[in-house]
Structures are given as structure tokens and as C-alpha cells.
Scaffold this motif. Structure first.
Motif, short mmCIF file in Angstrom:
data_model
loop_
_atom_site.label_atom_id
_atom_site.label_comp_id
_atom_site.label_asym_id
_atom_site.label_seq_id
_atom_site.Cartn_x
_atom_site.Cartn_y
_atom_site.Cartn_z
N THR A 203 0.84 -1.21 0.00
CA THR A 203 0.00 0.00 0.00
C THR A 203 0.87 1.25 0.00
OG1 THR A 203 -0.10 0.10 2.42
CG2 THR A 203 -1.79 -1.23 1.29
N GLY A 205 1.05 3.38 2.31
CA GLY A 205 1.67 3.49 3.62
C GLY A 205 2.98 2.76 3.74
N ASP A 206 3.17 1.73 2.92
CA ASP A 206 4.43 0.98 2.95
C ASP A 206 5.59 1.78 2.37
OD1 ASP A 206 3.08 -1.20 4.02
OD2 ASP A 206 2.63 -2.05 2.04
N ALA A 209 6.14 7.09 6.01
CA ALA A 209 5.16 7.79 6.85
C ALA A 209 4.75 9.11 6.20
CB ALA A 209 5.74 8.04 8.23
N LEU A 210 3.47 9.42 6.26
CA LEU A 210 2.97 10.69 5.73
C LEU A 210 3.09 11.77 6.79
CD1 LEU A 210 -0.27 9.41 3.94
CD2 LEU A 210 2.03 9.69 3.00
N CYS A 319 -2.66 13.97 3.18
CA CYS A 319 -1.59 13.50 4.07
C CYS A 319 -1.88 13.82 5.54
CB CYS A 319 -0.25 14.12 3.66
SG CYS A 319 0.38 13.53 2.08
N GLY A 323 -4.54 10.85 6.33
CA GLY A 323 -3.36 10.01 6.22
C GLY A 323 -3.62 8.52 6.36
N SER A 327 -3.09 5.86 3.32
CA SER A 327 -2.09 4.81 3.50
C SER A 327 -2.59 3.44 3.08
CB SER A 327 -1.63 4.78 4.96
OG SER A 327 -0.99 5.98 5.31
N ASP A 328 -3.92 3.26 3.07
CA ASP A 328 -4.50 1.95 2.71
C ASP A 328 -4.70 1.77 1.21
OD1 ASP A 328 -4.66 1.01 5.31
OD2 ASP A 328 -6.65 1.87 5.66
#
Length: 500
Positions: A203, A205-206, A209-210, A319, A323, A327-328
């Protein structure tokens, strides 16, 4: 008697942007900005990794670049953000001296771009031939696709059906409606499916970090000395050139797609202002982002500055506020969008057999060389420079053959007239000296240049050499028919170019 006076209210309405007066345009611009913002997030994070900085630095740069260029740029609907080309240029500086020097270099690069823009660097775009432009577009499409390949290697099997489903949605959904951009629909549907079904795939998020807050302005943490300036100046100048090259080429591409004109000088200066602002907010700098611009203009149909501004604004909102949701988003959904952009960007007509049969071999060679250099170096600016130089060589070789020399003698045998036809410059004039019969010609030689044009010092030197060879044999030469520019150049240089 009818009046042609336009009321102040009517004039004001005429000055209003399209998105203020047309709800359809407003909707298109807003949704396009949202799609671009979603696509910007993983790209900005990836470029941050290339530059060796925290992901927030790249995201901040994308935010400030997009918002600033929307106001000061010269090409509407073009997206500027953190880019891989800029990241590659400044990565060594960050690695050797740290973030403070990188930020200072970004600010200085912006200053360079403002100066270069004011000096008219944008006018150099007229020297880029069409074959280089086609090569630029095709290599761009290849690079966009190649950038997605790592996201398709060593991943769970579920990623591949997601990519296929995303492509299918983007192809089929516009047949139902074009009100909502198909890429946005694809991203939302695939995200809902993966989250609801608990499918484990890479995803957004990987990637990193935002940020959880907005950037704040400040000065770079470097000593303000001449030593610092000497350290950052080479990197800043390289960044300025690469950024302007990519931005101006992208602006020209968008001009062609939208059939509209843009102010390249304003764009050059605007890129500099955007980088200065970005540097003071601690960003890594950037330039026009070609892939995201294609999403905005070609896929989503945006045409105004609103989409550019909202792409940056939505980026920070997504973000900072959303966020966890962003991230998903599965990377497969964004990969599908970029693959579709790659296919839409490539000029398929340029490689069609019918086109290749009609195209001159030199034009094809220039296009292929441009593509090959860009793909090999992953640098669009280098490819464009090499392609343009190749095109100039091909052109010079082709034009050099147009210079012809024909001789006609007088009936009494005392004079010979050589008629020179074509363009005389360094490539054609080098062979000119060998086209005369110095030993057997009569004592009076006339060189008629009424059907020729003298372009450079090489041509004047060649004419001097011809006169000298005849003079050594006791024969006189008369040059006639020079047009005004040729006569002016010949008059100022003849007799001055020989060292002996």
C-alpha cells in the motif's frame, strides 16, 4: 444606432476563469486535482528516497511547487512537484553535506532559473526539432512504464488481478460516464475491495510515513559564506538546467495536446519562484512532473490553473487529515493508473509501419537516439540535448549537398563564370575549394553568388582560399551577386581569416 461599448460587468465576466462560470469545468478541475494528488503521494515519497531525505521533504516540495506554480507559472494545467530528475542531481549534495546544503541549493537553483528565464532561455525551445519531441514523448512513456515495473516484482499474486482490474475499469468506465475521472473511480473501488476483503498487498503506507502537519518557512541551516556558495552552486546550476529543460519540454507537449499557447518565459521564471518558495519551506525542489501532468491533462481533461492548485492543496489535506485512509490505497491501483498514462502518452503513430516508410532515415535515427539515450540515462534532459545535436548534424549533412557549382565559359575564351547555388556554411563550403579548375581556367574568373547565401566565416575563408589559388597562377577573381547580408559578412571578414 447600436453601441459597441462593453459594460464593466461584462468585461469582468470575461476576465473570470472558466471554472467560476461553468460548473462542468469546475467539477472536472476539482476531480482532476484529487486524482493527481493521490498519484503524487507515492511518487513524491519514492523521489525522496532517491534524494536520501525524509518522505515528508518530498511531499512538502510537491505541495509548495504545485500551489506556487499554479499562480506564477506560464502553462495552465501543468503539474510541478518533486521529480526524479531533480532528486538524482541533488542526491550527492545531500549525501556529502546534509539537508541544509540541499535546501540552500534548491533556493539558489530557483534564483538561477529566474535569471535564465529573464534572459530568454525559453527561446531556445524553437531549436528543438519535431523528431526530438517525438522521441521525448515516447521515451517519457517508456520511463513511466519502467518506473512501475519494480511495483510488479516480488509482490503477492493478488497485485496482478488488481492491476488488471484497474486497467479494465479505466477503459470501460468512460463508456458509462465521463463526469467522474475513471482513474479516481478505479482507485476508490480497488481500495474498498482490498480493505473490505482484507487482501494483503503493498500500500501507499508501505512507502513511508505521511506528514502530520503543514511545513513552516525558515532559512536553510548552513553557514552563509562564499565557501558554502562554491559548494552548492554547481548542483544548483545543474538542477536549474534540468528543471527548465523538463518543464519547457512538458509545456510544449501540453501546448500540442490542448491546442493552446503558453508563456514559456513566464513558465521559466515561475519555476524559479516555485523552487525559491519550496526551498524556504524546507522542500527538495522540483520541476514539471510529466506523468502527473498527463493524468491531469490527457486522462482527466483538466485545462485550468485550478487543477494544479488543488493537486497541491489536496496532497496536504490527504496527508495531514486523511493520512490513515490514504495509506491503505493499494499500490496496484496507482500502478494501473500510471500504466494507462504510459499507453496514452506514447505516440503510437510514430512507429506505425506506414509512418516509418515515409519518414526520412535521418528523422527516424534522431527519434531512436533520443529514446535510447533517455532510457539508458533515465534523464530526459540529456536525451533531448543529444537528440538535438544529432538532428543538427543530420540537417547540416543534408543541407551541405544543396551547394552546387556550375561553370560556363565566354565565347572568346578569356573568362569563365562559375555559378554557385545553395547555402554556404561550414559543412558545404569545405568542399567548395575543390570545385574549381585552377590550372586550365582562363585569366579572368567570375564567381556568381546571386543564387547562394554566405552564412559564416568558414564560407568567407573558402572564398579567400579560391582567390588565393587563382592569384598564385596569375589569374584574377571577381565575386559578384552577393546579397546584402552576405556582402556585409564577406566585406568584414575577407582577407582577415588567413594566418599566413
Amino acid at each position: 444606432m447600436s453601441s459597441s461599448v462593453v459594460s464593466p460587468a461584462a468585461r469582468l465576466r470575461g476576465l473570470r476563469p472558466d471554472w467560476l462560470s461553468d460548473p462542468k469545468v469546475w467539477r472536472t478541475e476539482v476531480l482532476a486535482g484529487l486524482v493527481v494528488a493521490l498519484a503524487l503521494i507515492p511518487e513524491a515519497i519514492s523521489f525522496s528516497i532517491i534524494a536520501g531525505v525524509d518522505p515528508a521533504i518530498g511531499l512538502f516540495a510537491s505541495f509548495t511547487m504545485a500551489v506556487t506554480i499554479a499562480v506564477v507559472g506560464g502553462r495552465r494545467a501543468m503539474i510541478s512537484a518533486a521529480t526524479g530528475a531533480v532528486a538524482l542531481v541533488i542526491a550527492p549534495l545531500n549525501r556529502e553535506h546534509g539537508l541544509g546544503y540541499l535546501v540552500a541549493a534548491v533556493i539558489l537553483a530557483g534564483v538561477f532559473q529566474v535569471v535564465l528565464g529573464a534572459l530568454g532561455v525559453a527561446k531556445l525551445m524553437r531549436f528543438i526539432p519535431r523528431s526530438v519531441m517525438v522521441g521525448f514523448v515516447n521515451s517519457l512513456a517508456i520511463l513511466i512504464f519502467m518506473a512501475q515495473v519494480p511495483e510488479m516484482r516480488n509482490v503477492p499474486w493478488a497485485v496482478y488481478p488488481l492491476i488488471a482490474a484497474g486497467l479494465a475499469l479505466m477503459v470501460l468506465f468512460p463508456r458509462i460516464t465521463t463526469v467522474i475521472p475513471a482513474p479516481l473511480v478505479s482507485i476508490v473501488i480497488l481500495t474498498v475491495i482490498t480493505v473490505a476483503a482484507g487482501i494483503a498487498v503493498p500500500t501507499v503506507g508501505d512507502k513511508g510515513a505521511l506528514p502530520s502537519s503543514l511545513p513552516t518557512p525558515g532559512l536553510p541551516a548552513v553557514p552563509f559564506t562564499t565557501e558554502t556558495l562554491a559548494t552548492i552552486a554547481p548542483y544548483a546550476f545543474a538542477m536549474a538546467l534540468v528543471g527548465l529543460m523538463e518543464s519547457l519540454m512538458t509545456a510544449k507537449l501540453v501546448d500540442d495536446i490542448t491546442d493552446s499557447h503558453s508563456d514559456k518565459t513566464r513558465e521559466s521564471i515561475g519555476q524559479g519562484i516555485a523552487n525559491i518558495v519550496t526551498g524556504f519551506f524546507g522542500g527538495m525542489g522540483g520541476c514539471a512532473m510529466i506523468g502527473q501532468t498527463m493524468i491531469n491533462v490527457k486522462v482527466s481533461g483538466a485545462r485550468t490553473r485550478l487543477s494544479t492548485f488543488l493537486a497541491g492543496a489536496f496532497l496536504m489535506v490527504l496527508c495531514v487529515v486523511f493520512g490513515p485512509v490514504v495509506s491503505d490505497i493499494p499500490m496496484g491501483a496507482l500502478v494501473a493508473v500510471m500504466v494507462m498514462v504510459s499507453c496514452a502518452t506514447f505516440d503510437w503513430h510514430s512507429i506505425a509501419p506506414k509512418t516509418l516508410k515515409r519518414m526520412p532515415a535521418g528523422e527516424i535515427a534522431v527519434m531512436v537516439i533520443t529514446v535510447a539515450v533517455v532510457v539508458a540515462t533515465h534523464n530526459l534532459a540529456i536525451g533531448v540535448v543529444v537528440g538535438s545535436v544529432t538532428a543538427m548534424v543530420v540537417f547540416a549533412k543534408r543541407v551541405a549537398h544543396f551547394a552546387e557549382v556550375t561553370a560556363a565559359g565566354d565565347p572568346d575564351g578569356t573568362t569563365v563564370v562559375y555559378r554557385v547555388t545553395g547555402e554556404l556554411f561550414f559543412a558545404s563550403s569545405n568542399d567548395l575549394v575543390g570545385r574549381f579548375d585552377y590550372s586550365r581556367d582562363p585569366n579572368h574568373v567570375v564567381i556568381d553568388l546571386s543564387a547562394a547565401h554566405v552564412w559564416d566565416a568558414s564560407s568567407v575563408a573558402a572564398l579567400d582560399a579560391i582567390e588565393s589559388k587563382y592569384a598564385q597562377r596569375g589569374k584574377s577573381v571577381e565575386i559578384v551577386g552577393l546579397n546584402e547580408p552576405s556582402a556585409r559578412l564577406h566585406g568584414s571578414l575577407t582577407g582577415e581569416l588567413s594566418s599566413h
